[in-house]
Design a protein around this motif. Structure first.
Motif, PDB file in Angstrom:
ATOM      1  N   GLN A  82       5.291 -95.482  27.643  1.00 34.81           N
ATOM      2  CA  GLN A  82       6.341 -94.994  26.741  1.00 34.81           C
ATOM      3  C   GLN A  82       7.502 -95.964  26.637  1.00 34.81           C
ATOM      4  O   GLN A  82       8.488 -95.666  25.950  1.00 34.81           O
ATOM      5  N   LEU A  83       7.415 -97.106  27.300  1.00 31.18           N
ATOM      6  CA  LEU A  83       8.498 -98.078  27.264  1.00 31.18           C
ATOM      7  C   LEU A  83       8.426 -98.936  26.007  1.00 31.18           C
ATOM      8  O   LEU A  83       7.898 -98.503  24.992  1.00 31.18           O
ATOM      9  N   LEU A 138      11.621 -94.717  35.535  1.00 31.40           N
ATOM     10  CA  LEU A 138      11.016 -93.863  34.503  1.00 31.40           C
ATOM     11  C   LEU A 138      11.698 -92.502  34.468  1.00 31.40           C
ATOM     12  O   LEU A 138      11.961 -91.951  33.386  1.00 31.40           O
ATOM     13  N   TRP A 139      12.013 -91.956  35.655  1.00 36.36           N
ATOM     14  CA  TRP A 139      12.726 -90.674  35.696  1.00 36.36           C
ATOM     15  C   TRP A 139      14.092 -90.792  35.042  1.00 36.36           C
ATOM     16  O   TRP A 139      14.520 -89.928  34.278  1.00 36.36           O
ATOM     17  N   ARG A 197       9.118 -96.114  39.322  1.00 40.59           N
ATOM     18  CA  ARG A 197       8.971 -94.668  39.157  1.00 40.59           C
ATOM     19  C   ARG A 197      10.318 -93.982  38.981  1.00 40.59           C
ATOM     20  O   ARG A 197      10.494 -93.128  38.105  1.00 40.59           O
ATOM     21  N   ASP A 239       7.916 -98.704  43.484  1.00 41.62           N
ATOM     22  CA  ASP A 239       7.845 -97.293  43.082  1.00 41.62           C
ATOM     23  C   ASP A 239       8.341 -96.359  44.184  1.00 41.62           C
ATOM     24  O   ASP A 239       8.792 -95.252  43.890  1.00 41.62           O
ATOM     25  N   ALA A 281      11.047 -90.868  30.904  1.00 42.38           N
ATOM     26  CA  ALA A 281       9.689 -91.226  30.477  1.00 42.38           C
ATOM     27  C   ALA A 281       8.700 -90.842  31.563  1.00 42.38           C
ATOM     28  O   ALA A 281       9.031 -90.814  32.755  1.00 42.38           O
ATOM     29  N   SER A 282       7.466 -90.558  31.158  1.00 37.46           N
ATOM     30  CA  SER A 282       6.438 -90.153  32.119  1.00 37.46           C
ATOM     31  C   SER A 282       5.572 -91.309  32.577  1.00 37.46           C
ATOM     32  O   SER A 282       4.923 -91.232  33.614  1.00 37.46           O
ATOM     33  N   SER A 283       5.514 -92.405  31.815  1.00 37.24           N
ATOM     34  CA  SER A 283       4.697 -93.557  32.193  1.00 37.24           C
ATOM     35  C   SER A 283       5.240 -94.801  31.516  1.00 37.24           C
ATOM     36  O   SER A 283       6.053 -94.727  30.580  1.00 37.24           O
ATOM     37  N   THR A 284       4.778 -95.969  31.986  1.00 36.67           N
ATOM     38  CA  THR A 284       5.229 -97.232  31.388  1.00 36.67           C
ATOM     39  C   THR A 284       4.740 -97.391  29.960  1.00 36.67           C
ATOM     40  O   THR A 284       5.267 -98.217  29.212  1.00 36.67           O
ATOM     41  N   THR A 340       2.176-103.597  29.493  1.00 40.91           N
ATOM     42  CA  THR A 340       2.584-102.813  30.643  1.00 40.91           C
ATOM     43  C   THR A 340       1.888-103.344  31.880  1.00 40.91           C
ATOM     44  O   THR A 340       1.000-104.213  31.803  1.00 40.91           O
TER      45      THR A 340
END
Length: 412
Positions: free
Chosen positions: A87-88, A77-78, A74, A53, A82-85, A14
């Motif tokens: 989770q990618l 992610l929305w 950012r 972002d 997902a809340s952050s990278t 990330t």
């Protein structure tokens, strides 16, 4: 202390892990002369990341071969939920509901050949509400690897406004159709009894012509009935124009002769008004509908007589120019304010301050302009010069017109 850069990170690569690895490389290196340069590049990367972002577009990057998500800003992610990278690094499909994925899958898919780039609209359920995204897809190469980049913008508000505008347009069109239908029906229903009334009044006026009181009363009733007939005919003309039912029957005519006839008729109809007529000696041949030309000219003369000061003359002038014959009708009335001049050519566009007690619906000039344009001509209001109002009506000349250069042209 951060890991050495040559050690594989425990989790997905990330932005945060890459940043920590670069810092660790600088801290553990024996030669620290390039550490400042690394920090400078890292600052540039951080600034670029902040810009990504802050943009209003969602940006998602996936590997071409596997469609595994490798990065997102950012808004991206929305879009992925997902809340952050951190989770990618999962397949793109796993971030979307089945119906959402079907829309994307038509444009995004892994295959041995190049994926088909595309664009479209995607409805997403995010944060308890439905949002509409307009997305586009492109293929890019970074280093030795190929990626798909998805760029999407939230167009929910725009779609709502467009939908409201469509509904308003449909409602306005429905109202216009209903108005035109009403005008057509009402005019036809009025026309039949009005025609009978006019005939009866004409017969009565002839029989009582010798009786001063009775004859005067019937003649007044006849004038009012004729005025009403003109209003009804104007309503019918508007209905025909709005339904493209106006029939133009052009013939080869001399506009100069028609202008002379119309002015002669008005000298009889308005004996108290002095009409000045200026005509060239040559005929002015045009291809036009005689009835419609008389209708336009009569409307201009009626307005000039209606709004001119008492005993003030009305001037009618015809000139031939290269390819065009133009008729000017000038009065010496109060004139028309500049900010209201365009209103004259709109349906029901009356300027009441110009003539408070003048009868009419404000349809004459609107109808006349349409009739002029249907014959390839033009009707316009000339610029104000402080001396009343001047309208001009023009039609294309035919090749056999007797046009000569203005320097050799005379007047009758």
């Amino acid at each position: 202390m951060s890991k050495p850069f040559d050690e594989a990170p425990a989790g997905p690569v990330t932005w945060e892990s890459l940043r920590d690895a670069i810092i660790g490389l600088g801290e553990r290196s024996i030669r620290k002369s390039y550490y400042g340069m690394l920090q400078e590049h890292l600052t540039e990367l951080a600034r670029f990341r902040t810009l990504l972002d802050e943009t209003q577009e969602a940006i998602i990057v996936t590997e071409l071969s596997t469609l595994r998500v490798v990065d997102a800003n950012r808004k991206g992610l929305w879009m992925l939920g997902a809340s952050s990278t951190a989770q990618l690094c999962q397949p793109l499909e796993s971030f979307f509901a089945s119906d959402e994925w079907r829309v994307l899958e038509a444009c995004v898919h892994a295959s041995q050949s190049e994926p088909r780039p595309g664009s479209g609209l995607l409805s997403l359920q995010r944060e308890g509400e439905e949002r509409v995204l307009e997305f586009s897809i492109r293929q890019d190469t970074f280093g030795q690897s190929q990626y798909l980049v998805i760029i999407a913008r939230d167009v929910t508000e725009r779609m709502r406004i467009e939908q409201e505008l469509r509904r308003a347009k449909e409602a306005a069109e429905a109202a216009a159709r209903a108005k035109a239908q009403f005008l057509g029906i009402a005019s036809h229903e009025l026309r039949t009894p009005l025609t009978s009334l006019l005939l009866l009044l004409q017969q009565g006026a002839r029989r009582t012509g010798q009786e001063a009181c009775g004859g005067e009363l019937l003649n007044r009733m006849l004038r009012l009935a004729r005025r009403l007939a003109v209003l009804v005919e104007d309503l019918l003309e508007v209905s025909r124009l709005e339904h493209d039912r106006i029939v133009i029957r052009p013939t080869h005519i001399d506009l100069r002769a028609i202008v002379a006839d119309v002015v002669t008729d008005f000298r009889t109809r308005a004996p108290g008004r002095h009409f000045i007529l200026r005509l060239p000696p040559e005929p002015a041949y045009v291809e036009a509908d005689t009835t419609r030309v008389v209708q336009v000219l009569s409307n201009l003369l009626e307005n000039a007589d209606k709004y001119s000061r008492e005993a003030a003359p009305v001037e009618v002038r015809l000139e031939m120019m290269e390819g065009v014959v133009r008729v000017w009708v000038s009065d010496q009335g109060p004139g028309i304010p500049e900010e209201q001049r365009a209103l004259l050519f709109t349906p029901f566009g009356r300027l009441r301050e110009v003539g408070q007690d003048s009868p009419g619906l404000g349809l004459g000039l609107y109808i006349s302009r349409q009739l002029a344009e249907l014959q390839g001509g033009q009707l316009r209001l000339e610029p104000a010069d402080g001396r009343g109002t001047t309208f001009s009506f023009s039609l294309p000349l035919t090749p056999d017109s007797g046009w000569r250069h203005p320097s050799t042209q005379g007047w009758s």
